[in-house]
Design a protein around this motif. Structure first.
Motif, PDB file in Angstrom:
ATOM      1  N   UNK A   1       4.194  -5.311  -9.452  1.00 52.65           N
ATOM      2  CA  UNK A   1       2.754  -5.518  -9.678  1.00 52.65           C
ATOM      3  C   UNK A   1       1.938  -4.825  -8.606  1.00 52.65           C
ATOM      4  N   UNK A   2       2.286  -5.064  -7.357  1.00 55.16           N
ATOM      5  CA  UNK A   2       1.429  -4.621  -6.251  1.00 55.16           C
ATOM      6  C   UNK A   2       1.307  -3.105  -6.133  1.00 55.16           C
TER       7      UNK A   2
ATOM      8  N   UNK B   1       0.931 -13.305   1.153  1.00 53.14           N
ATOM      9  CA  UNK B   1      -0.488 -13.051   1.367  1.00 53.14           C
ATOM     10  C   UNK B   1      -0.868 -11.579   1.284  1.00 53.14           C
ATOM     11  N   UNK B   2       0.009 -10.676   1.702  1.00 54.21           N
ATOM     12  CA  UNK B   2      -0.372  -9.264   1.645  1.00 54.21           C
ATOM     13  C   UNK B   2      -0.394  -8.755   0.206  1.00 54.21           C
ATOM     14  N   UNK B   3       0.516  -9.240  -0.631  1.00 49.89           N
ATOM     15  CA  UNK B   3       0.529  -8.791  -2.017  1.00 49.89           C
ATOM     16  C   UNK B   3      -0.658  -9.339  -2.796  1.00 49.89           C
TER      17      UNK B   3
ATOM     18  N   UNK C   1       1.357 -13.589  -8.327  1.00 49.35           N
ATOM     19  CA  UNK C   1       0.583 -12.652  -7.512  1.00 49.35           C
ATOM     20  C   UNK C   1      -0.609 -12.122  -8.299  1.00 49.35           C
ATOM     21  N   UNK C   2      -0.385 -11.783  -9.560  1.00 48.54           N
ATOM     22  CA  UNK C   2      -1.475 -11.288 -10.399  1.00 48.54           C
ATOM     23  C   UNK C   2      -2.525 -12.371 -10.605  1.00 48.54           C
TER      24      UNK C   2
ATOM     25  N   UNK D   1       0.827  -1.207   0.000  1.00 51.68           N
ATOM     26  CA  UNK D   1       0.000   0.000   0.000  1.00 51.68           C
ATOM     27  C   UNK D   1       0.857   1.250   0.000  1.00 51.68           C
ATOM     28  N   UNK D   2       1.933   1.236   0.750  1.00 47.31           N
ATOM     29  CA  UNK D   2       2.814   2.408   0.765  1.00 47.31           C
ATOM     30  C   UNK D   2       3.237   2.791  -0.655  1.00 47.31           C
ATOM     31  N   UNK D   3       3.739   1.822  -1.409  1.00 45.78           N
ATOM     32  CA  UNK D   3       4.243   2.121  -2.749  1.00 45.78           C
ATOM     33  C   UNK D   3       3.105   2.476  -3.717  1.00 45.78           C
ATOM     34  N   UNK D   4       1.937   1.875  -3.536  1.00 45.09           N
ATOM     35  CA  UNK D   4       0.784   2.249  -4.364  1.00 45.09           C
ATOM     36  C   UNK D   4       0.419   3.716  -4.150  1.00 45.09           C
ATOM     37  N   UNK D   5       0.476   4.158  -2.904  1.00 41.49           N
ATOM     38  CA  UNK D   5       0.146   5.547  -2.600  1.00 41.49           C
ATOM     39  C   UNK D   5       1.158   6.504  -3.217  1.00 41.49           C
TER      40      UNK D   5
END
Length: 362
Positions: free
Chosen positions: A181-182, A314-316, A286-287, A71-75
């Motif tokens: 990806x995440x 699991x988090x990804x 993961x995808x 989530x950090x990197x997505x933000x």
């Protein structure tokens, strides 16, 4: 940046709900999966019962569900896209998104190296100031990926003018971990599918040079873009498979997505079927796991739980599944009692609204 597709949506409110849903759903899946990221399915069941994880697992006496580097990197990706759109809209300066994304990832890396914003290094000359790097809650090291950390330190900015030809990138050319990806869903929120694919794949090469690593990131962003435009998830995946086939070296990514769709058609979801797709540590797995869980489960809640109850990352996989479900159904379609407990929920929603506003203004 690219022209919007807002005319294909029911309205701006639907678009905003989908952008919010994407970022919040990703954080929700991330927070569900983070406490069991390195646990086997047997250990998850031994600790939590035969059904495995059925809700948030809190650390200590906390009542906050912690997000991870996903989530950090997505933000930070979303923040870079906001800056790129805003710069083009207000100053008429386009084409700088790749450098802005790299700068954003450098800011994220600062949050992994220091205890708080007061210790972070000043931005490079020309880089934006302020924003997420000033938020203390993001200064938490939650098992960041090795390729992400090592790749960002090489300070590579991709050249968007080069063709995606399936050759290894300059940075970590053998790496196809899921770290690219995440973080790539935001590219699909403000672009057409073709443009989202190209941008996400290029940005992935900042840290992951293996063709499957960057094609899987591009495919994820393209699926998100199709969902934003109102497509079904299966339709979005099938259209993305056609896009992938135009690029040399797509085979691993295409095969993983095809396997996920075929497995979902069998119905009767189980953790064992999830594990037949892999553990999620590498990009295409993961995808595939995120897509399978979002396709096969009867409800959003069931899909999210399915996506984290397996041996592996699991988090990804939870994050990818949550991004897809959130953009498909909007933030109102996510379990609200869970959302209320997610770390940084208000800040994530505010950033999503800023990203949506830029998409609408275009």
């Amino acid at each position: 940046m690219n022209e919007p597709w807002m005319s294909t949506l029911a309205g701006e409110a639907v678009y905003r709900a989908r952008v919010r849903g994407c970022l919040l759903g990703g954080a929700l899946g991330d927070a569900l999966g983070y406490p069991v990221e390195f646990s086997s399915l047997d250990r998850i069941r031994a600790a939590n019962g035969e059904r495995g994880v059925t809700g948030f697992l809190f650390a200590g006496d906390s009542d906050v569900a912690r997000i991870s580097d996903d989530t950090q990197m997505s933000l930070f990706t979303a923040e870079a896209l906001i800056q790129a759109h805003r710069r083009e809209r207000l100053k008429g300066i386009g084409g700088g998104w790749a450098l802005l994304v790299r700068w954003a990832y450098e800011r994220w890396l600062e949050t992994q190296r220091h205890p708080g914003p007061e210790h972070a290094a000043p931005p490079q000359s020309g880089a934006p100031d302020g924003g997420l790097i000033t938020q203390a809650w993001l200064y938490a090291r939650r098992a960041p990926g090795n390729a992400c950390v090592s790749g960002i330190t090489q300070m590579y900015a991709p050249d968007p003018s080069l063709a995606l030809d399936g050759r290894p990138g300059e940075v970590n050319p053998d790496s196809k971990g899921c770290g690219a990806v995440m973080r790539s869903a935001p590219f699909g929120l403000v672009n057409t599918a073709d443009a989202a694919f190209a941008m996400a794949a290029r940005a992935a090469q900042i840290t992951h040079g293996h063709p499957t690593g960057y094609y899987a990131a591009g495919a994820f962003a393209a699926i998100v873009a199709h969902l934003v435009a109102g497509d079904s998830l299966e339709g979005a995946v099938l259209r993305t498979l056609r896009l992938l086939r135009r690029h040399p070296g797509h085979e691993e990514t295409s095969a993983a997505l095809t396997e996920a769709v075929d497995l979902a058609e069998q119905g009767s979801p189980t953790a064992e079927k999830v594990e037949s797709l892999g553990e999620g540590w590498i990009a295409e797995q993961a995808l595939a796991i995120g897509v399978y869980c979002a396709l096969v489960a009867p409800s959003v809640r069931d899909a999210l739980l399915l996506s984290v109850n397996h041996s592996g990352d699991s988090d990804s996989t939870g994050s990818v599944c949550g991004n897809l479900l959130g953009v498909r159904y909007g933030d109102h379609g996510l379990p609200h009692e869970w959302l209320e407990q997610v770390e940084g929920r208000a800040q994530i929603a505010a950033l999503a609204d800023d990203l949506a506003a830029e998409g609408v203004r275009r």
